[in-house]
Design an enzyme around this catalytic site. Structure first.
Site, PDB file in Angstrom:
ATOM      1  CB  ALA A  21      -7.297  12.267   1.669  1.00  0.00           C
ATOM      2  CG  HIS A  40     -11.565   2.495  -9.152  1.00  0.00           C
ATOM      3  ND1 HIS A  40     -12.225   3.384  -8.311  1.00  0.00           N
ATOM      4  CD2 HIS A  40     -10.293   2.438  -8.695  1.00  0.00           C
ATOM      5  CE1 HIS A  40     -11.379   3.840  -7.398  1.00  0.00           C
ATOM      6  NE2 HIS A  40     -10.196   3.278  -7.610  1.00  0.00           N
ATOM      7  CG  ASN A  44      -3.097   4.459  -5.071  1.00  0.00           C
ATOM      8  OD1 ASN A  44      -3.165   3.970  -3.947  1.00  0.00           O
ATOM      9  ND2 ASN A  44      -4.157   4.732  -5.797  1.00  0.00           N
ATOM     10  CB  SER A  56      -9.142   3.166  -4.590  1.00  0.00           C
ATOM     11  OG  SER A  56      -8.826   4.384  -5.181  1.00  0.00           O
TER      12      SER A  56
END
Length: 417
Positions: A293, A201, A283, A352
């Site tokens: 966020a 990732h 997600n 992401s």
């Protein structure tokens, strides 16, 4: 060492690391006292981790008179996203038979003259991303910002990266700036098995940033374990570490459904130093975005904090992307190719993957002479986004996908000289 709880402590005159650690019965994890004697600002504070030597009530009593924030050190952060393809074979084949894209040791060489980034409007290094980069107008953006992020440091707070990958040779900050908060050492190497959990990732995220801003430097900081989870203390420490070690942009392709006071304080402290912070929206395909966020639209950090969701190549909301009024911008986050551990390349999908596109775009701007204050950059990026609400497109999500899809050319046209 894993702590049961963390506490954010506003500093007062005469405080020392030792006195506060003794009062709480813990260990100082981050100490931010720069300039505090002069301004006594709210962002002058320390982060302490502790185990049940004192209860939360005991901590509050020991530090009475201060606005202390105590919270459990939960594993509430996740990187999210999923791997969608792995490229095997030689790197030269990945590049369509042309000269190996990792030749010379770093992605930065893509911009160094020996390998052209663009040929007839086609993205040469990783042609699989051509459609995505056309979507955000990357070719024009790199023409507008010829320094390509040179001199800009982007901290990638994530699962670590593959430190030995040829793509990152010459593209990382000095090793003294690296940290593995999850592993408790100074080697933020990806750990795990390909195709499982979060392995790869952080490598993908860092590789996306370097495709946008090839001359930027990546500061690798590991906070997520191989399963993709991370705790409050590690994320909060990493944010503060990144600022103290010189990051100008911080990419957080991770989030939590819970608003951690320690992480919020760290983000607010970072943004008060004019460090730009990018955070992915999550997600789960739900009408609320993850923290930090979700704090991008309000509060002390808002001016320098950007929340990012995902759309597909047709600018339709990605099936997985979270949405909501707090979301500020979206980017193409589906099947994004970038380096993968063990010298390979892979594509991932998730908010992401959209977040580092904006982080790279901010690095492009910071590498040039600005005609606006740094504190205007995240707002300008959202305001110059391309319209994704025309006709029936995204009608069900009106006003919940931010101001539109990332347009790097329009953004740079508004912000650099």
């Amino acid at each position: 060492m894993r702590y049961d709880s963390v506490v954010s402590v506003p500093l007062q005159a005469g405080d020392t690391r030792e006195s506060l650690a003794q009062a709480v019965g813990g260990e100082v994890l981050a100490w931010n006292d720069e300039g505090c004697a002069a301004r006594m600002a709210n962002d002058c504070n320390t982060l302490i981790g502790f185990n049940p030597k004192l209860s939360s009530a005991g901590v509050l009593n020991a530090l009475s008179g201060r606005k202390v924030k105590v919270e459990a050190n939960k594993d509430v952060f996740s990187g999210g996203g999923k791997i969608t393809a792995i490229a095997n074979g030689s790197i030269a084949i990945w590049a369509g038979g042309s000269i190996a894209i990792w030749a010379g040791g770093s992605i930065a060489i893509w911009a160094g003259g020996s390998i052209a980034i663009w040929a007839g409007g086609q993205y040469s290094p990783i042609p699989q991303n051509n459609t995505l980069w056309q979507q955000i107008k990357l070719e024009r953006a790199q023409q507008l910002a010829p320094h390509l992020g040179k001199g800009v440091t982007v901290a990638v707070i994530d699962s670590g990266i593959d430190l030995q990958h040829p793509a990152f040779q010459g593209a990382l900050t000095g090793a003294s700036t690296w940290k593995d908060f999850a592993g408790g050492d100074n080697v933020p190497q990806e750990e795990g098995i390909t195709g499982e959990g979060a392995y790869g990732h952080g490598t993908n995220v860092a590789g996306i940033i370097l495709q946008i801003a090839p001359q930027a430097k990546i500061m690798p900081l590991r906070v997520l374990d191989a399963d993709g989870s991370g705790d409050v203390a590690n994320v909060a420490q990493a944010i503060r570490w990144a600022v103290q070690k010189g990051a100008q942009v911080i990419n957080l392709s991770l989030g939590s459904t819970e608003n951690s006071p320690a992480v919020q304080d760290a983000v607010e402290w970072a943004t008060a130093q004019d460090v730009l912070v990018v955070a992915s929206a999550g997600n789960e395909n739900v009408g609320r975005i993850t923290y930090p966020a979700a704090n991008a639209a309000q509060g002390k950090a808002a001016a320098n904090l950007l929340s990012v969701g995902s759309v597909d190549p047709q600018d339709l909301k990605s099936s997985f992307s979270n949405y909501g009024a707090a979301l500020e911008i979206v980017g193409p986050g589906e099947h994004v190719y970038a380096p993968a551990p063990d010298g390979r390349m892979a594509s991932w999908s998730g908010t992401s993957m959209a977040a580092p596109m904006t982080a790279g775009g901010l690095a492009l701007a910071l590498g040039e002479k600005l005609k606006v204050p740094v504190r205007s950059l995240t707002g300008a990026m959202a305001q110059t986004a391309g319209n994704i609400y025309a006709g029936e497109a995204n009608a069900a999500y009106a006003g919940q996908l931010g101001q539109g899809r990332l347009d790097l050319a329009a953004f740079l046209g508004q912000t650099i000289r």
